[in-house]
Design an enzyme around this catalytic site. Structure first.
Site, PDB file in Angstrom:
ATOM      1  N   GLN A  78     -17.774  11.388   1.730  1.00  0.00           N
ATOM      2  CA  GLN A  78     -17.033  12.431   2.449  1.00  0.00           C
ATOM      3  C   GLN A  78     -16.126  13.118   1.437  1.00  0.00           C
ATOM      4  O   GLN A  78     -15.180  12.510   0.929  1.00  0.00           O
ATOM      5  CB  GLN A  78     -16.216  11.815   3.591  1.00  0.00           C
ATOM      6  CG  GLN A  78     -15.613  12.867   4.505  1.00  0.00           C
ATOM      7  CD  GLN A  78     -14.566  12.288   5.444  1.00  0.00           C
ATOM      8  OE1 GLN A  78     -13.976  11.230   5.188  1.00  0.00           O
ATOM      9  NE2 GLN A  78     -14.293  12.990   6.528  1.00  0.00           N
ATOM     10  N   THR A  84     -12.136  11.650  11.384  1.00  0.00           N
ATOM     11  CA  THR A  84     -12.998  10.478  11.544  1.00  0.00           C
ATOM     12  C   THR A  84     -14.392  10.846  12.081  1.00  0.00           C
ATOM     13  O   THR A  84     -15.384  10.226  11.695  1.00  0.00           O
ATOM     14  CB  THR A  84     -12.320   9.451  12.464  1.00  0.00           C
ATOM     15  OG1 THR A  84     -11.745  10.138  13.585  1.00  0.00           O
ATOM     16  CG2 THR A  84     -11.216   8.704  11.746  1.00  0.00           C
ATOM     17  N   HIS A 308      10.425 -15.464 -15.250  1.00  0.00           N
ATOM     18  CA  HIS A 308      11.620 -16.269 -15.524  1.00  0.00           C
ATOM     19  C   HIS A 308      12.729 -16.013 -14.504  1.00  0.00           C
ATOM     20  O   HIS A 308      13.147 -14.870 -14.335  1.00  0.00           O
ATOM     21  CB  HIS A 308      12.209 -15.946 -16.905  1.00  0.00           C
ATOM     22  CG  HIS A 308      11.191 -15.735 -17.969  1.00  0.00           C
ATOM     23  ND1 HIS A 308      10.661 -16.764 -18.700  1.00  0.00           N
ATOM     24  CD2 HIS A 308      10.586 -14.608 -18.410  1.00  0.00           C
ATOM     25  CE1 HIS A 308       9.789 -16.279 -19.565  1.00  0.00           C
ATOM     26  NE2 HIS A 308       9.717 -14.969 -19.404  1.00  0.00           N
TER      27      HIS A 308
END
Ligand code: TTP
Length: 393
Positions: A78, A84, A308
């Site tokens: 796409q 969608t 550390h």
């Protein structure tokens, strides 16, 4: 059934984590976010996975290849994120029969996907207290009667969870007009299907839409808790691993370490000596947690190093981040309010009392840096030794 999995998004709300990695490929426990969806589809009986890719699509292709767990995988590209429905339409030339559509950035309960496939035509729904930001489903007599996008006055509490099993004919209805926000939306395709077929709502007990950084933490909380304890790496006799802990082969746990699960220490990672790892924590490949470091409920992406005397809580560290000695993350506000975070320029609530920092790939902090709750450090950002950083950079 073919399963179309949408993975073309730019993931703008989850930046900076998506700057070099598409959101569906961000780590959730032992695999990328989208792999949980693909696995659920395969477990439910999908006979082909069609991945719609776009933004940084190569990473998705490299991971799944042309066959994954014995199931053929194909790709549709796409080029523009036009919605969608448009994403599914790019894959329409390879659709043949009923098909499922799943969001590649949503986590589903795998059993629900099986129920979805079995009930085709069907749509997954989830009950939410305020559905006004979702597509909202109306139902009657066990079928869906209507869907409305983001209604001001929701007719029900049933939110659309972005998982659909469509009949073959739906492939003809993918060409929907753009919505008010200018996108071609799959919910408009669903509305057409609802008008012509009896669509079954599949109610989900659990569902997560991963859009923003803290939702990536929540996704890890969910999927890390599902892992079974397994110790394959090198663990010192003087280390303690409590609860649901996975240490992959090639990972090292040094003396004096306490890990309280759920936690996943991936191959090539090292922890300790004298470190404390707790909450739902992912220490991804080749990441390191060194002497006197406490890490709580966090994601350390591959190559991240906190070596550390540091504290990291409720935070997401991108790839190859390096926290200098004494770097301390604050994850709680003094007023006990929900931590806020900047998403696309807006300061929004995370709805979390505890949230630390999001550090993009390659961030480096100077020694004794203090980082305030809800801070975003963009890709490659640096801090000076001794700095108190309370503004995004
Ligand atoms: P979104 O979460 O709406 O979009 P996004 O993933 O790009 O994120 P952001 O809003 O933060 O920019 O998309 C839902 C799903 O659909 C997601 O898996 C991406 C996918 N999608 C596409 O594949 N193509 C598209 O055109 C759109 C809009 C979404």
């Amino acid at each position: 059934m073919q399963a179309v999995v949408l993975a073309a998004g730019q993931g703008t709300r989850i930046r900076p984590l998506s700057e070099s990695m598409p959101k569906p490929m961000l780590p959730v426990a032992d695999r990328p976010l989208v792999a949980h969806t693909v696995d659920a589809a395969i477990d439910a009986g999908a006979d082909e996975i069609v991945l719609v890719v776009g933004y940084e699509g190569e990473t998705v292709r490299d991971y799944f290849g042309t066959e994954y767990r014995g199931v053929p995988v194909t790709y549709a590209e796409q080029h523009e994120q036009a919605g969608t429905a448009d994403a599914v339409e790019t894959a329409s030339d390879r659709l043949d029969g009923p098909f499922a559509v799943l969001n590649g950035d949503n986590l589903y309960d795998p059993a629900a996907i099986e129920r979805l496939f079995d009930a085709c035509p069907a749509v997954c729904a989830v009950e939410v207290p305020d559905p006004s930001n979702y597509g909202v489903l109306s139902t009657a007599d066990g079928t869906v009667t209507d869907i409305v996008e983001k209604p001001a006055d929701p007719p029900t509490n049933l939110a659309n969870a972005g998982a659909y099993a469509f009949p073959e004919r739906a492939a003809e209805w993918l060409d929907v007009p753009a919505s008010e926000r200018g996108e071609h939306e799959i919910t408009d395709v669903l509305a057409t299907v609802v008008g012509r077929f009896a669509v079954t709502p599949i109610t989900l007990d659990r569902w997560l839409d991963v859009g923003r950084p803290w939702e990536l933490l929540e996704a890890n909380e969910w999927k890390l808790a599902d892992l079974d304890r397994r110790i394959d790496g090198e663990v010192s006799d003087a280390a303690h691993l409590e609860g649901n802990v996975v240490v992959e082969s090639g990972a090292t746990i040094e003396p004096g370490v306490l890990v309280e699960g759920p936690a996943l220490i991936r191959s090539g990672a090292s922890v300790g000596p004298n470190a404390y790892v707790r909450g739902a924590t992912l220490i991804d490949r080749n990441a390191s947690v060194g002497n006197g470091v406490e890490v709580k409920n966090s994601v350390l992406s591959p190559g991240a190093a906190v070596n550390h005397l540091s504290y990291v809580g409720d935070s997401v560290l991108g790839r190859d981040v390096n926290f200098g000695a004494g770097t301390t993350v604050a994850n709680l506000r003094h007023d006990d309010g929900d931590v806020r975070f900047t998403v696309k320029g807006d300061r929004v609530s995370t709805d979390r009392r505890k949230f630390g920092v999001v550090a993009g790939d390659g961030v480096k902090t100077g020694i004794n840096t203090s980082l305030t709750p809800g801070l975003k450090l963009s890709t490659g950002a640096t801090t000076h030794p001794g700095e108190v950083v309370d503004r995004d950079r």
